[in-house]
Design a protein around this motif. Structure first.
Motif, PDB file in Angstrom:
ATOM      1  N   HIS A  58     125.997  32.264  -1.019  1.00  0.00           N
ATOM      2  CA  HIS A  58     126.673  32.991   0.060  1.00  0.00           C
ATOM      3  C   HIS A  58     126.084  34.399   0.226  1.00  0.00           C
ATOM      4  N   HIS A  59     125.708  35.012  -0.893  1.00  0.00           N
ATOM      5  CA  HIS A  59     125.068  36.328  -0.821  1.00  0.00           C
ATOM      6  C   HIS A  59     123.739  36.240  -0.080  1.00  0.00           C
ATOM      7  N   ARG A  62     124.130  35.622   3.676  1.00  0.00           N
ATOM      8  CA  ARG A  62     124.462  36.840   4.436  1.00  0.00           C
ATOM      9  C   ARG A  62     123.234  37.728   4.605  1.00  0.00           C
ATOM     10  N   GLU A  63     122.438  37.868   3.529  1.00  0.00           N
ATOM     11  CA  GLU A  63     121.255  38.730   3.605  1.00  0.00           C
ATOM     12  C   GLU A  63     120.237  38.190   4.610  1.00  0.00           C
ATOM     13  N   SER A  65     120.805  36.137   7.103  1.00  0.00           N
ATOM     14  CA  SER A  65     121.381  36.163   8.462  1.00  0.00           C
ATOM     15  C   SER A  65     121.193  37.539   9.095  1.00  0.00           C
ATOM     16  N   ARG A  66     121.267  38.589   8.282  1.00  0.00           N
ATOM     17  CA  ARG A  66     121.049  39.942   8.813  1.00  0.00           C
ATOM     18  C   ARG A  66     119.623  40.119   9.316  1.00  0.00           C
ATOM     19  N   VAL A 110     129.815  30.074   5.384  1.00  0.00           N
ATOM     20  CA  VAL A 110     129.448  31.215   4.541  1.00  0.00           C
ATOM     21  C   VAL A 110     130.669  32.105   4.339  1.00  0.00           C
ATOM     22  N   LYS A 111     130.954  32.436   3.091  1.00  0.00           N
ATOM     23  CA  LYS A 111     132.107  33.282   2.773  1.00  0.00           C
ATOM     24  C   LYS A 111     131.730  34.758   2.892  1.00  0.00           C
ATOM     25  N   SER A 112     132.724  35.566   3.242  1.00  0.00           N
ATOM     26  CA  SER A 112     132.533  37.009   3.319  1.00  0.00           C
ATOM     27  C   SER A 112     132.667  37.610   1.921  1.00  0.00           C
ATOM     28  N   PRO A 113     132.180  38.842   1.716  1.00  0.00           N
ATOM     29  CA  PRO A 113     132.355  39.484   0.394  1.00  0.00           C
ATOM     30  C   PRO A 113     133.821  39.620   0.008  1.00  0.00           C
ATOM     31  N   GLN A 116     135.050  36.283  -1.352  1.00  0.00           N
ATOM     32  CA  GLN A 116     134.527  36.050  -2.691  1.00  0.00           C
ATOM     33  C   GLN A 116     135.205  36.951  -3.712  1.00  0.00           C
ATOM     34  N   THR A 233     136.944  29.080   4.812  1.00  0.00           N
ATOM     35  CA  THR A 233     136.431  30.145   5.683  1.00  0.00           C
ATOM     36  C   THR A 233     136.717  29.863   7.148  1.00  0.00           C
TER      37      THR A 233
END
Length: 343
Positions: A58-59, A62-63, A65-66, A110-113, A116, A233
């Motif tokens: 998930h981390h 997110r990275e 996707s940015r 994908v989970k958000s921070p 998590q 999610t």
């Protein structure tokens, strides 16, 4: 040739990349160190990136996707059939790259921070509860060997631990006294830590509108509501409540052939922590139904009259999972049967 799809096999320090073009021809097949991953993807144009859902996925999702990439997470069990020959990082990355393009593949949201972080509280609490149970059983066993019987029940064990910490030790050998006192101090420390974690969970519950709506469902308390809100999610990824129940492993396994349907035991797939919370919550409803039948849904009383208790609690957990989906997907609160109930 421009890269269109990438399979990324995650690891602690060495990552494997398998990239193909529009025609499916392999363009890149290499390993990267952790520090090289983001610079590598930063140089690429937007592409589809497939990753197996795991602890750090998930981390990385997110990275990446940015950076403009479309990242999709997949359950490892659904990727495994695409692995050719032996299991290596290169073969795993190739299988991920192929699986992510399948039209029938199922993906993990994908989970958000924040989600998590809430799940980290739950995992820590679960671990501390297990450690507390181990310590209580250890004390009970040691004292039993000295002829001291301890009543069953957590509240009796905690009361005994408090007395041990205060020096009220049964008449046992001095060495045994020192051992049980040390174990009791550990239980007291765990109780303090558990209290702090549960306060954090309560604060998260009060800040989450979804969790508060889930807590209106009978048999679901703050612990279950926050765990479900943090784990699911996007409820819209499930087409129905049955899909959510199947995702939690609460639907029966099928072994059907030749037009004959054969249903077995529940699949026990998915998150066993969520499944256990639902079953425990339904067990509390069963106890309430025995004490005050009019305080619960009449269908629960009817089910208990027809089925064994454990089978009934699992069936109730299945039904509650479907209600959870309805509450989350429709943005409503639970309404009892007879008042246009969601179930």
């Amino acid at each position: 040739m421009e890269i269109s799809t990438i399979g990324l096999d995650l690891a602690k320090s060495i990552f494997q990349v398998h990239a193909v073009g529009e025609a499916g021809k392999v363009i890149v097949r290499k390993s990267l160190r952790r520090s090289q991953v983001l610079p590598f993807f930063r140089k690429l144009g937007p592409c589809l990136v497939g990753i197996e859902a795991c602890g750090t996925s998930h981390h990385w999702a997110r990275e990446l996707s940015r950076l403009g990439h479309e990242v999709k997470l997949m359950p490892p069990a659904y990727v495994k059939p695409y692995v050719k020959r032996g299991k290596t990082d290169a073969n795993d990355a190739e299988a991920i790259c192929e699986a992510v393009t399948r039209p029938t593949m199922r993906f993990v949201a994908v989970k958000s921070p924040e989600q998590q972080a809430a799940l980290a509280l739950h995992r820590t609490r679960d671990l501390l509860v297990k450690q507390r149970t181990q310590l209580v059983n250890m004390i009970r066993g040691i004292l039993a060997e000295q002829g001291v019987e301890t009543p069953r029940g957590l509240h009796h064990a905690l009361a005994l631990s408090a007395r041990l910490v205060d020096g009220e030790v049964p008449q046992v050998p001095a060495l045994v006294q020192r051992v049980v006192e040390g174990l009791a101090r550990q239980i007291a420390a765990l109780q303090t830590e558990l209290g702090a974690i549960e306060k954090e969970i309560l604060a998260w519950h009060r800040s989450s509108e979804v969790s508060q709506r889930l807590a209106t469902i009978p048999g679901i308390g703050i612990i279950s509501a926050t765990a479900l809100a943090a784990s699911v999610t996007d409820p819209q990824q499930f087409r129905s409540g049955r899909e959510l129940a199947a995702w939690l492993g609460l639907t029966p396994l099928q072994s059907s052939s030749g037009g004959k349907e054969r249903m077995g035991r529940i699949s026990k797939m998915g998150d066993k922590y969520l499944r256990r919370l639902l079953v425990v919550g339904m067990t509390s409803l069963v106890r309430r139904a025995r004490v005050s039948p009019t305080s619960v849904d009449p269908r629960i009383v009817e089910l208990l009259a027809r089925k064994p208790v454990r089978l009934a609690t699992v069936a109730m957990a299945n039904r509650t999972a479907r209600i959870v989906w309805a509450v989350m997907a429709r943005g409503e609160t639970y309404r009892r049967p007879g008042a246009m109930a969601l179930a």
